[in-house]
Design an enzyme around this catalytic site. Sequence first.
Site, PDB file in Angstrom:
ATOM      1  N   TYR A  82      29.793  35.960  44.859  1.00  0.00           N
ATOM      2  CA  TYR A  82      29.182  35.082  45.719  1.00  0.00           C
ATOM      3  C   TYR A  82      28.105  35.961  46.695  1.00  0.00           C
ATOM      4  CZ  TYR A  82      28.981  32.134  49.963  1.00  0.00           C
ATOM      5  OH  TYR A  82      28.457  31.432  51.312  1.00  0.00           O
ATOM      6  N   LEU A  84      33.506  40.190  35.650  1.00  0.00           N
ATOM      7  CA  LEU A  84      33.387  38.853  35.816  1.00  0.00           C
ATOM      8  C   LEU A  84      35.080  38.047  36.073  1.00  0.00           C
ATOM      9  CD1 LEU A  84      31.024  37.953  32.863  1.00  0.00           C
ATOM     10  CD2 LEU A  84      30.605  38.009  35.291  1.00  0.00           C
ATOM     11  N   ASP A  92      34.480  47.237  34.104  1.00  0.00           N
ATOM     12  CA  ASP A  92      35.454  47.109  34.997  1.00  0.00           C
ATOM     13  C   ASP A  92      35.129  48.450  35.979  1.00  0.00           C
ATOM     14  OD1 ASP A  92      38.276  45.853  35.507  1.00  0.00           O
ATOM     15  OD2 ASP A  92      37.973  47.819  36.593  1.00  0.00           O
ATOM     16  N   SER A 126      39.720  39.875  46.879  1.00  0.00           N
ATOM     17  CA  SER A 126      39.679  39.637  48.200  1.00  0.00           C
ATOM     18  C   SER A 126      40.368  38.333  48.748  1.00  0.00           C
ATOM     19  CB  SER A 126      38.196  39.559  48.771  1.00  0.00           C
ATOM     20  OG  SER A 126      37.427  38.283  47.883  1.00  0.00           O
ATOM     21  N   SER A 165      34.812  44.593  55.836  1.00  0.00           N
ATOM     22  CA  SER A 165      35.344  43.072  56.297  1.00  0.00           C
ATOM     23  C   SER A 165      35.901  43.047  57.477  1.00  0.00           C
ATOM     24  CB  SER A 165      36.469  42.677  55.207  1.00  0.00           C
ATOM     25  OG  SER A 165      37.148  41.534  55.917  1.00  0.00           O
ATOM     26  N   TYR A 214      44.786  43.405  51.936  1.00  0.00           N
ATOM     27  CA  TYR A 214      43.308  43.225  51.409  1.00  0.00           C
ATOM     28  C   TYR A 214      42.875  43.988  52.729  1.00  0.00           C
ATOM     29  CZ  TYR A 214      38.782  41.253  51.830  1.00  0.00           C
ATOM     30  OH  TYR A 214      37.275  41.165  51.905  1.00  0.00           O
ATOM     31  N   LYS A 271      40.381  47.929  52.604  1.00  0.00           N
ATOM     32  CA  LYS A 271      38.808  48.067  52.956  1.00  0.00           C
ATOM     33  C   LYS A 271      38.946  49.234  54.047  1.00  0.00           C
ATOM     34  CE  LYS A 271      36.865  44.653  51.003  1.00  0.00           C
ATOM     35  NZ  LYS A 271      35.845  44.645  50.077  1.00  0.00           N
ATOM     36  N   HIS A 288      38.304  29.735  51.100  1.00  0.00           N
ATOM     37  CA  HIS A 288      37.500  29.445  52.355  1.00  0.00           C
ATOM     38  C   HIS A 288      37.135  28.207  52.911  1.00  0.00           C
ATOM     39  CE1 HIS A 288      35.626  33.725  50.582  1.00  0.00           C
ATOM     40  NE2 HIS A 288      36.887  33.857  51.433  1.00  0.00           N
ATOM     41  N   PHE A 310      45.759  24.733  60.054  1.00  0.00           N
ATOM     42  CA  PHE A 310      46.731  25.538  60.353  1.00  0.00           C
ATOM     43  C   PHE A 310      46.632  25.721  61.834  1.00  0.00           C
ATOM     44  CE2 PHE A 310      45.945  26.433  56.008  1.00  0.00           C
ATOM     45  CZ  PHE A 310      47.309  25.998  55.490  1.00  0.00           C
TER      46      PHE A 310
HETATM   47  N1  LIG Z   1      33.149  36.177  51.180  1.00  0.00           N
HETATM   48  C1  LIG Z   1      33.336  36.522  52.381  1.00  0.00           C
HETATM   49  O1  LIG Z   1      33.342  36.027  53.343  1.00  0.00           O
HETATM   50  C2  LIG Z   1      33.948  37.980  52.629  1.00  0.00           C
HETATM   51  C3  LIG Z   1      34.009  38.442  53.822  1.00  0.00           C
HETATM   52  C4  LIG Z   1      34.619  39.707  54.030  1.00  0.00           C
HETATM   53  C5  LIG Z   1      34.403  40.670  53.380  1.00  0.00           C
HETATM   54  N2  LIG Z   1      33.959  40.179  51.774  1.00  0.00           N
HETATM   55  C6  LIG Z   1      33.845  41.241  50.786  1.00  0.00           C
HETATM   56  O2  LIG Z   1      32.512  41.170  50.332  1.00  0.00           O
HETATM   57  C7  LIG Z   1      32.633  41.573  48.940  1.00  0.00           C
HETATM   58  C8  LIG Z   1      32.002  40.298  48.079  1.00  0.00           C
HETATM   59  O3  LIG Z   1      32.701  39.038  48.292  1.00  0.00           O
HETATM   60  P1  LIG Z   1      32.464  37.503  47.556  1.00  0.00           P
HETATM   61  O4  LIG Z   1      33.040  36.696  48.318  1.00  0.00           O
HETATM   62  O5  LIG Z   1      31.181  37.601  46.919  1.00  0.00           O
HETATM   63  O6  LIG Z   1      33.535  37.897  46.445  1.00  0.00           O
HETATM   64  P2  LIG Z   1      33.599  37.426  44.979  1.00  0.00           P
HETATM   65  O7  LIG Z   1      34.876  37.411  44.460  1.00  0.00           O
HETATM   66  O8  LIG Z   1      32.602  36.173  44.726  1.00  0.00           O
HETATM   67  O9  LIG Z   1      32.936  38.670  44.013  1.00  0.00           O
HETATM   68  C9  LIG Z   1      33.375  39.752  43.761  1.00  0.00           C
HETATM   69  C10 LIG Z   1      32.883  40.566  42.534  1.00  0.00           C
HETATM   70  O10 LIG Z   1      33.377  41.451  42.246  1.00  0.00           O
HETATM   71  C11 LIG Z   1      33.763  41.356  40.658  1.00  0.00           C
HETATM   72  N3  LIG Z   1      34.806  42.437  40.612  1.00  0.00           N
HETATM   73  C12 LIG Z   1      36.167  42.436  40.947  1.00  0.00           C
HETATM   74  N4  LIG Z   1      36.899  43.712  40.655  1.00  0.00           N
HETATM   75  C13 LIG Z   1      36.008  44.173  40.049  1.00  0.00           C
HETATM   76  C14 LIG Z   1      36.312  45.379  39.090  1.00  0.00           C
HETATM   77  N5  LIG Z   1      37.524  46.059  39.146  1.00  0.00           N
HETATM   78  N6  LIG Z   1      35.312  45.967  38.442  1.00  0.00           N
HETATM   79  C15 LIG Z   1      33.924  45.072  38.139  1.00  0.00           C
HETATM   80  N7  LIG Z   1      33.869  43.954  38.796  1.00  0.00           N
HETATM   81  C16 LIG Z   1      34.796  43.630  39.487  1.00  0.00           C
HETATM   82  C17 LIG Z   1      34.062  40.007  40.407  1.00  0.00           C
HETATM   83  O11 LIG Z   1      34.034  39.660  39.199  1.00  0.00           O
HETATM   84  C18 LIG Z   1      33.114  39.243  41.425  1.00  0.00           C
HETATM   85  O12 LIG Z   1      31.865  39.024  40.537  1.00  0.00           O
HETATM   86  C19 LIG Z   1      34.288  41.746  48.230  1.00  0.00           C
HETATM   87  O13 LIG Z   1      34.295  42.948  48.383  1.00  0.00           O
HETATM   88  C20 LIG Z   1      34.796  40.886  49.686  1.00  0.00           C
HETATM   89  O14 LIG Z   1      35.974  41.561  49.909  1.00  0.00           O
HETATM   90  C21 LIG Z   1      33.803  38.879  51.467  1.00  0.00           C
END
Ligand SMILES: NC(=O)c1ccc[n+]([C@@H]2O[C@H](COP(=O)([O-])OP(=O)(O)OC[C@H]3O[C@@H](n4cnc5c(N)ncnc54)[C@H](O)[C@@H]3O)[C@@H](O)[C@H]2O)c1
Length: 330
Positions: free
Chosen positions: A11, A33, A50, A76, A116, A140, A144, A188, A207
């Site tokens: 995302y 993916l 990976d 996450s 995060s 989680y 981080k 979310h 909640f």
């Molecule tokens: N979305 C939020 O509100 C939010 C808030 C705080 C922190 N974050 C952090 O930001 C980052 C992105 O969040 P997001 O919402 O886009 O998550 P997401 O799940 O949409 O994206 C994570 C991506 O990482 C890839 N991935 C996971 N493990 C992997 C691995 N071992 N090797 C290769 N690829 C891998 C997944 O396929 C995915 O495309 C994450 O690290 C998340 O913890 C997100």
Amino acid sequence: MTILVTGGAGYVGSHTVKKLKEKGYSLVVYDNLSSGHREALEGVPFVEGDLLDGKLLSHTFCSFRVTDVIHFAGLSIVGESMLQPDKYYLNNVVGTLTLLNTMLAHKARRIIFSSSAAVYGEAEGVPILEECPRNPANIYGQTKAIVEKILEDYGKAYGLGYVSLRYFNACGADESGSIGEDHRPETHLIPLVLQTALKKREEICIFGEDYATKDGTCIRDYIHVNDLADAHLLAMEHLRSDRVSDVFNLGNGNGFSVREVINTAAEVTGTVISSETAPRRIGDPEVLVAGSAKARDILGWRPKYTELRKMIETAWQWHVKYPQGFGGRN
Ligand SMILES: NC(=O)c1ccc[n+]([C@@H]2O[C@H](COP(=O)([O-])OP(=O)(O)OC[C@H]3O[C@@H](n4cnc5c(N)ncnc54)[C@H](O)[C@@H]3O)[C@@H](O)[C@H]2O)c1
């Protein structure tokens, strides 16, 4: 200079990749993916792999002459992390160590890390500032916090330049309507509310309605995904200008209650959104709002989306176009 974007099919990653591409940066996305979408990366160099596959990672650094890294890849889902800590420590901590060691081997010396607000746990006081201690309340957040500490240690020992960006709640979608939020399962609030508006869910669960807030529901800080994307570009320029490694909160500075999100979504979508009240969840703080003055002052970051309504409108545009998510266009 080429940027390796881990997790770029996810995302926040895909929105940042779109901006990097528009600004002419050279990049390659590396993603397994597991939760990302290949469709989110039109015309972008992509390696399916990976983080734990050190051999493929190393090959990718060589083939694309990687100099910098933006590291989104991670698991996450908070609840899952409490039930399967092994999975989270392996993916988020060991995976990141593999990445950092590959960087050192290839003399790539700059990394932007997706941290995060979860590193703070139940922080006291509002707004939460970067000086607040790391005190994660779940596995989680713990992963981080550990990676942040590793970055500090690698910075001191190996001269690695890093910026840890502590996002609060990412939301919204690119205004082109071509990419958006598609987590499976979705946890979310805003996408869950919009799925309820689309009748994909019967009701949204609140909640706790007995918090000491204006309407009794929890207050959170929502930040638009494209404002997050902008912060990554600024952080990369910050490191490329030889400036010091640092940690920044990324939030809107304005809290919105769960009830406000639901009411605003009902207005935006023109639907009635049914809700039910459940007991408070353990470990859910009453108010979580970021102090982001540091990112404004040092990175020159200026979030463009300050109104909840606008953030939800952009998310709704994506949901209407792709009600089944990627691969399910209307
Ligand atoms: N979305 C939020 O509100 C939010 C808030 C705080 C922190 N974050 C952090 O930001 C980052 C992105 O969040 P997001 O919402 O886009 O998550 P997401 O799940 O949409 O994206 C994570 C991506 O990482 C890839 N991935 C996971 N493990 C992997 C691995 N071992 N090797 C290769 N690829 C891998 C997944 O396929 C995915 O495309 C994450 O690290 C998340 O913890 C997100």
